[in-house]
Structures are given as structure tokens and as C-alpha cells.
Design a protein around this motif. Structure first.
Motif: not given
Length: 129
Positions: A60-76
Motif C-alpha cells: 500500500l502507499p505509505g503504511m504497509a498492510g502488515s503495519e496496519f494490521i499490527v496497529k489495528a490489532h492494538a486498537i481492536s
């Protein structure tokens, strides 16, 4: 019709056609669908309400999908994830395995049948598709 009518899915993909096709398919199956073209947008959607399952592209542009998943998992932590990537040689990274994602939740684009996304979401949520 599936047993997923109360489910919200997030589609994170920078390819508009992929987002639109998955969104149309899942909405036809009775699911609520949110879409985002980048990780930052997807995190904002996630912060705005409960998402049951995310279908996430890795490049993805900017934040990679794996980085998003790690951050999203921390939130939810209750949100489950499906990896949907165009990388034919994709290797599931340790940080995604650590939060419970297995090779059974990794799919290579293009999918011949989008039903597999619905079936996987149902399995992750303990439902029937």
C-alpha cells in the motif's frame, strides 16, 4: 444469504476496482462494508466503530498492510484479518503470525471466486457463510 448480516468488514486496498468488486459482493451477501485506500484512512475507520474482519492488501502507499494490521490489532484486538495480496511469493511475517493470522487467511489476487473471502470471514467469526 449468509449468517453474517450483523458483520462489518473493512476492505483496505489501494486498487479501486478490487475495493469496489469486494464491496459489491459482500454487500450483496448482506454485510456492512467499509473501504479504505490506505492504512491511515483505514485506522480512522477502525477508530470510528467496530470492525469484525479486515481484508487487507499488503503493498500500500505509505503504511504497509502488515503495519496496519499490527496497529489495528492494538486498537481492536477482537478484529480478525484476511490478507489479500498480489505478491505471489508472499511470506506471512512473524508479527502477523503472532496475532493469530495463519496461511489459511492469506489469498493471492486475483481471486477466481470471492466466496472464499466470505467463507474465511465466517470461519474466523465462528459463523456459517
Amino acid at each position: 444469504m449468509s449468517d453474517l448480516s450483523d458483520v462489518t468488514m473493512l476492505i483496505l486496498d489501494d486498487e479501486q476496482m478490487v475495493r469496489e468488486n469486494l464491496e459489491a459482493f459482500l454487500e450483496d451477501e448482506g454485510l456492512k462494508v467499509l473501504t479504505a485506500s490506505n492504512g491511515e484512512e483505514a485506522l480512522n475507520l477502525l477508530a470510528g466503530g467496530a470492525v469484525d474482519v479486515g481484508v487487507v492488501d499488503m503493498r500500500l502507499p505509505g503504511m504497509a498492510g502488515s503495519e496496519f494490521i499490527v496497529k489495528a490489532h492494538a486498537i481492536s484486538p477482537a478484529t480478525r484479518f484476511i490478507v489479500h495480496t498480489g505478491s505471489t511469493n508472499y511470506k506471512l511475517p512473524r508479527e502477523l503470525r503472532a496475532i493469530g493470522i495463519t496461511h489459511d487467511e492469506v489469498f493471492i489476487k486475483p481471486l477466481a471466486d470471492m466466496q472464499i473471502i466470505l467463507d474465511t470471514a465466517a470461519r474466523l467469526l465462528g459463523r456459517s457463510a
